[in-house]
Structure formats: structure tokens, C-alpha cells
Scaffold this active site. Sequence first.
Site: not given
Ligand code: CTP
Length: 399
Positions: A211, A280, A290, A325, A339, A343
Site C-alpha cells: 500500500n 488486510d 516466479k 490509527f 474501529k 478493536k
Molecule cells: N491494523 C492491524 N492489523 C491489520 C489491519 C489493521 O493492526 N491486519 C491496524 C492498523 O495498524 C491501524 C488500525 O488497525 O491502527 C486501522 O487500520 P485500517 O486499515 O484503517 O482499518 P482496518 O481495520 O483495516 O479496516 P478497514 O479496511 O475496513 O478500514
Amino acid sequence: MTGETSERRHVLLAVCGGIAAYKACEVLRGLQKAGCDVRVAMTADAGRFVGETTFEALSGAPVATSLYDYPGSAIPHIELAEWADAAVVVPATANVMAKMACGIADDCLTTALLACACPVLVAPGMNVHMWQNPATQANAVTLRGRGVSFVGPDSGRLACGDVGEGKLAGVDEIVAAALALLGPRDLEGLRLLVNAGPTHEAIDPVRYIANRSTGKMGYAIAAAAARRGAEVTLVSGPTSLGTPAGTRRVDVESAAQMHDAMLEEFEDADVAICSAAVADYTPASPADHKLKKSREHLDAIALAETTDILADLCGRKGSRMVLGFAAETDDLLAHAREKLERKGADLIVANDVSRPESTFGADTNRVALVSAEGVEQLETMPLPAVADAILDAVRKRMR
Ligand code: CTP
């Protein structure tokens, strides 16, 4: 010089070629009395006013005058910049201010200043007309705009006989401004775990899914916390950033590796801040060779969900504090609250990544601190200031 957390604050004293260079000796002494370790870099012209030996004797360390000849170091400008918690330019000449404003690095002092990620204080000392010259004034505006702090110049009788603005600020004033820049060591004793950056999820040995995260926000938090005396462990995904001074860095690539590292490091932490943009989803079965388009005819990649590290830490946190975050493009506060709840975090730092001031890679951020107590919307600020505000919120909650 890097990597270790030390009790004493490190100040790089950058001495330029002006008659007020002798005052830099007193500034050095003042900083030492206030508990700082001082290293000196000086321009060749500064050496015409005060000898290198004087600064060497006062600081108890070699003086950096050349990029190529510094005892015990092959790259003095980088080592000094990483070692420093703050840099103070005394006296700052019009010439060195101009070089700083333009990013010119043509000797050890200017190269070290260019490499400094720490706060920088400029104490100008020069002739009134040189100070008032529109070029110098424009350079001062540029430097201030980039977060460089200024102390002085004062008005008075100058060494050249002219009377007016350009006199180096008083020694005590410069020392006080430098100490203010270093800030309080109000996080001493705190063990802080931060994760930062993106993760790379392998498709095959060559390709990965990632990302746009650069890790800058998390690194700024780690740097600010170390500056404020915390014992910092930074678990980092792949970034191009240097390790913040005084932090311990653990490098990982994938979400699974970041999860393992965070679990292990969480054992010895008081507070965890999850700023990493963890993937995610990850390819369910990464190829061990490869993938060849002529052979595999790939038209889809099966994905599996990764573990939510933040949620996992929150589930095990006990009396520890865990912050997360939320990087969103719409309904920022609603998503952040959701969140926080889902969480089980103590606080969510919410930022809108669709705005230029808070998007990936920006040097500023505009965040809202969302907790059960409510929402605190902060202004757009440079990343170090945002980091300090987040750490202030942590401190407030600890009390
Ligand atoms: N986070 C995490 N582990 C994951 C995904 C996210 O620890 N596998 C944490 C990130 O470090 C951040 C928070 O969760 O502190 C929110 O991440 P974000 O990408 O905004 O949210 P998601 O939980 O991925 O939800 P969505 O994709 O629906 O926005």
C-alpha cells in the site's frame, strides 16, 4: 553513535565564521551545565576566529571540520546528524543561512545540518545590512517555514561599528532556546512499542501486494518518544527511512511477520501505538517460483485475511495502553469510532488520507484523537508536532 538510548541530551553545535564565534564556547559550556553532551562542527572560516583545539578541549570530543577526516567515523556528517537531539547554529552567518535555505551542503557543517532530522535552532550574528538584506530575510522566512527555530538577532552595537539588528542573542537566551527545543524528558521510564510502514504480501518471490504508506508518521512518533526519554521499539515494515536516533528497530516484511514481532515486543511494553498500514489480505498460497504469464495464465489471486494486530493486542492488553490509527477517505469520525469500539483500543488517531495535508507521504498531518471521552480535532501540523500531540494524549491518559 546511533541506536542507544542515553540519559543525556545530544546537541550538535554548528559554529560558523563570524566574530561572535567565541560566544559559541560559552554556549557550549551552558549546554553542558544543563546536562547536554555537545559535539562541534565548524566551518573553515570559524577556525579563523576560534581554534578547533578550543572546541575539542571544551567538548571533550573531536571537532568535525572535514567530511573526510573525523577520528573514528567514515561519515561524520550522518553520524553527527543521527546522534543529535538538536542542532544549534552559533553564530549563523548570512552565508550559512543561505546555504541551509537552498539545501547546499559543501562542507561538513552544512552537510550535517542538511542531514539533521532533529529540531534546529539558528542564532544569527552578522552586520545589520547583511541581516536586513532581502535575501537574508527571505532565507529566514524559508527556514522558519520549514520548522527551523530562531533566537535573535538582537539590536545593539555590532563588531563592525554599525548599530542595529544583527547582534548574536545572549548566551543564556541561546541555551534556553536550545533546551526548549529539546523539550522535556517527560516520557522517561515509558516503554513504547510502535509499528510503522506498509507490509509486503508476497505473490511470488518477485511480486508483492503493498500500500502507499511511507511510515513517516510512525517514525515521527518513535523519534519524538525517544527524544522525550521513552525506551522505544519500532517494528517497521519496508520503508526507505533511517532509524530514528535512540530507538531500537525490528524490520519485518509481511503482516504475519509484523504480527509475530508485535506480540513478542508487546511483552515488555507499557504502551503500543499501531500506526502501520497492515495489509488486510495476503495471497492465500504464494508461489515459491516466479509466476510466468506464458505458463500460469493468472487471472485471479486467492486472498486470505490477515490477523488484525491492533485488535489482537487490545485483547491481551490488561493495564497496558493501545492506540490505533484510522486512515479513511470518507466518514472519518464514524469509521474511527467504529474501529475504537470494534478493536477495543484506548484511542484511535483518525486522519483523512484523501486530503493533501494528511495523505500518504506528506510531511504534515491533520488528525483527530478519538476515544471514549470524545473527539479532539487537531490542526494541520508538521509530523513531529503531530507525534508530540499524540504522545501528550498518551501521557495525559497515564496520569
Ligand atoms: N491494523 C492491524 N492489523 C491489520 C489491519 C489493521 O493492526 N491486519 C491496524 C492498523 O495498524 C491501524 C488500525 O488497525 O491502527 C486501522 O487500520 P485500517 O486499515 O484503517 O482499518 P482496518 O481495520 O483495516 O479496516 P478497514 O479496511 O475496513 O478500514
